[in-house]
Design an enzyme around this catalytic site. Structure first.
Site, short mmCIF file in Angstrom:
data_model
loop_
_atom_site.label_atom_id
_atom_site.label_comp_id
_atom_site.label_asym_id
_atom_site.label_seq_id
_atom_site.Cartn_x
_atom_site.Cartn_y
_atom_site.Cartn_z
N SER A 124 0.83 -1.20 0.00
CA SER A 124 0.00 0.00 0.00
C SER A 124 0.87 1.25 0.00
O SER A 124 1.97 1.25 0.56
CB SER A 124 -0.85 -0.03 1.27
OG SER A 124 -1.46 1.23 1.47
N TYR A 149 -1.94 -1.13 10.89
CA TYR A 149 -2.19 -1.66 9.54
C TYR A 149 -1.02 -1.31 8.62
O TYR A 149 -0.43 -2.18 7.97
CB TYR A 149 -3.50 -1.09 8.96
CG TYR A 149 -3.62 -1.35 7.47
CD1 TYR A 149 -3.84 -2.64 6.99
CD2 TYR A 149 -3.44 -0.32 6.54
CE1 TYR A 149 -3.91 -2.88 5.62
CE2 TYR A 149 -3.51 -0.56 5.18
CZ TYR A 149 -3.75 -1.84 4.72
OH TYR A 149 -3.79 -2.08 3.37
N LYS A 153 2.00 -3.75 6.77
CA LYS A 153 2.38 -3.81 5.34
C LYS A 153 3.89 -3.59 5.20
O LYS A 153 4.56 -4.27 4.43
CB LYS A 153 1.61 -2.74 4.56
CG LYS A 153 0.14 -3.04 4.40
CD LYS A 153 -0.08 -4.18 3.43
CE LYS A 153 -1.48 -4.73 3.51
NZ LYS A 153 -1.67 -5.99 2.80
P1 NAD Z 1 -10.89 -7.35 1.22
O1 NAD Z 1 -11.09 -7.39 2.69
O2 NAD Z 1 -12.07 -7.09 0.36
O3 NAD Z 1 -10.21 -8.72 0.74
C1 NAD Z 1 -9.33 -9.45 1.54
C2 NAD Z 1 -9.80 -10.90 1.54
O4 NAD Z 1 -8.90 -11.67 2.33
C3 NAD Z 1 -11.19 -11.09 2.12
O5 NAD Z 1 -11.97 -11.83 1.21
C4 NAD Z 1 -10.96 -11.85 3.43
O6 NAD Z 1 -12.03 -12.72 3.71
C5 NAD Z 1 -9.66 -12.57 3.13
N1 NAD Z 1 -8.83 -12.88 4.31
C6 NAD Z 1 -8.46 -12.04 5.31
N2 NAD Z 1 -7.69 -12.69 6.20
C7 NAD Z 1 -7.54 -13.95 5.75
C8 NAD Z 1 -6.85 -15.11 6.22
N3 NAD Z 1 -6.16 -15.06 7.36
N4 NAD Z 1 -6.93 -16.24 5.51
C9 NAD Z 1 -7.64 -16.30 4.36
N5 NAD Z 1 -8.31 -15.25 3.86
C10 NAD Z 1 -8.27 -14.09 4.54
O7 NAD Z 1 -9.75 -6.29 0.92
P2 NAD Z 1 -9.27 -5.66 -0.45
O8 NAD Z 1 -9.68 -4.24 -0.48
O9 NAD Z 1 -9.62 -6.55 -1.58
O10 NAD Z 1 -7.69 -5.67 -0.22
C11 NAD Z 1 -6.88 -6.73 -0.64
C12 NAD Z 1 -5.45 -6.49 -0.19
O11 NAD Z 1 -5.00 -5.23 -0.70
C13 NAD Z 1 -5.30 -6.41 1.32
O12 NAD Z 1 -4.08 -7.04 1.68
C14 NAD Z 1 -5.22 -4.92 1.59
O13 NAD Z 1 -4.49 -4.62 2.75
C15 NAD Z 1 -4.49 -4.43 0.34
N6 NAD Z 1 -4.77 -3.03 0.05
C16 NAD Z 1 -6.07 -2.60 -0.05
C17 NAD Z 1 -6.34 -1.26 -0.29
C18 NAD Z 1 -7.76 -0.76 -0.35
O14 NAD Z 1 -7.98 0.43 -0.21
N7 NAD Z 1 -8.76 -1.61 -0.61
C19 NAD Z 1 -5.28 -0.36 -0.43
C20 NAD Z 1 -3.96 -0.83 -0.35
C21 NAD Z 1 -3.73 -2.18 -0.10
#
Ligand code: NAD
Ligand code: UDP
Length: 336
Positions: A124, A149, A153
């Protein structure tokens, strides 16, 4: 090519699976559904006519992961799984470090057991903290993060870099996302936060659809053109395409590869509200509130490196982001 997608049922993972399938790449999804719903699999199938292999389980369960790896010839892993709510991470640091950091270490061990040496990690722009200048290049300082958080990362990035220093036949790709928003243009797949949204775009969408009364704008006294915070919003379909580009261009080459995935453009909170009003025809009542602790004034990405090395560039503008978010939200007012 078969690619294990952890967190593939989530917001970014599900859109990425769609674009992978369109590019002829087979996703094998692992997700514990702690922040997603099984209905996502039906939506992916309806859009692509393919029902990807799905394993419900936790990435911290090494035996479970070993089993999944033993059942498929997997070439790469895209690692989305993790917890992502900044405020919650302050209240529950243990859960965040366990899920995000420990989960990533267990996954790496299972990959090593299986001889799979290619990982693309969801990092991120938060790792840059408060940037001293914009646009932010990949060489900008990292680590001055302001919450658990963000630190989780940065820790995973550090673990993966150390790991690469020791095992240089691996391909490790760190993708630093700016602000993902938008939805699949079909209106059938989108962001479905549980509880009140933390992020701007889903909050605006829920106000527009009548689920919430008023948007709080966190601060109008930043040193930005209209005083509200400026971010680099990127359409989730562009982000998904960025992952496909990474799989094609770098995930098969050993190395430690780091890329910003953003558009290079900054948009203020007020500009985003205006774009949403235009796209939806709805009113978005808002009130100016104090700044949110930990927020920075502005950030946007330098996109040169991704353009040059991945041959990838975001193409969808803020108008499209607002239109596709509204299409999804108005068709699915309560989410999945
Ligand atoms: P999201 O919560 O929609 O998707 C994450 C998925 O991971 C979910 O389906 C959840 O059920 C699953 N999950 C969580 N912990 C788990 C575990 N221990 N075992 C198995 N499954 C697990 O989030 P997103 O927005 O799709 O983000 C995806 C990734 O991108 C994350 O790592 C997040 O930190 C990163 N990210 C997101 C953003 C944002 O703004 N959405 C920005 C930067 C980085
Ligand atoms: N923001 C806001 N009201 C909200 C949520 C966010 O004014 O309900 C602002 C926030 O202060 C920031 C921008 O919108 O300037 C983007 O915030 P978001 O939480 O979506 O992303 P991040 O803080 O991770 O960049």
């Amino acid at each position: 090519m078969k690619v294990l997608v952890t967190g593939g049922m989530g917001y970014i993972g599900s859109h990425t699976c769609i674009q992978m399938l369109a590019a002829g790449i087979e996703p094998i999804i692992v997700d514990n559904l702690c922040n997603s719903k099984l209905a996502v699999l039906d939506r992916i199938e309806a859009l692509t006519k393919v029902r990807p292999a799905f394993y419900q389980g936790d990435i911290r369960d090494e035996a479970f992961l070993n089993q999944v790896f033993s059942e498929h010839e997997i070439q790469s892993v895209i690692h989305f799984a993790g917890l992502k709510a900044v405020g919650e991470s302050v209240a529950k640091p243990l859960e965040y470090y366990d899920n995000n950091v420990n989960g990533s270490l267990v996954l790496m061990r299972a990959m090593r057991n299986a001889g799979v040496k290619s990982i693309v990690f969801s990092s991120s722009a938060t790792v840059y903290g408060d940037p001293s200048s914009v646009p932010i290049t990949e060489d900008s300082p990292v680590g001055e993060t302001t919450n658990p958080y963000g630190r989780s990362k940065f820790m995973v990035e550090s673990c993966l870099s150390d790991f690469y220093a020791a095992e240089q036949d691996w391909s490790i790709t760190l993708l630093r996302y700016f602000n993902p928003v938008g939805a699949h243009p079909s209106g059938t797949l989108g962001e479905d936060p549980q509880g009140p949204p933390n992020n701007l775009m889903p909050f605006i969408a829920q106000v527009a659809v009548g689920r919430r009364d008023t948007l709080s704008v966190f601060g109008d006294d930043y040193p930005t053109p209209d005083g509200t915070g400026v971010r680099d919003y990127i359409h989730v379909m562009d982000l998904a395409d960025g992952h496909v580009a990474a799989l094609h261009k770098v995930a098969q080459q050993s190395g430690l590869h780091t890329f910003n995935l953003g558009t290079g453009n900054g948009t203020s909170v007020i500009q985003m509200i205006d774009a949403f009003v235009q796209a939806s025809g709805q009113q978005i009542p808002y009130q100016i509130c104090p700044r949110r602790p930990g927020d920075i004034a502005e950030c946007w990405a330098s996109t040169d490196k991704a353009e040059q090395q991945l041959g990838w560039k975001a193409t969808r503008d803020v108008k499209q982001m607002a239109a596709d978010t509204w299409h999804w939200q108005s068709n699915n007012p309560q989410g999945y």
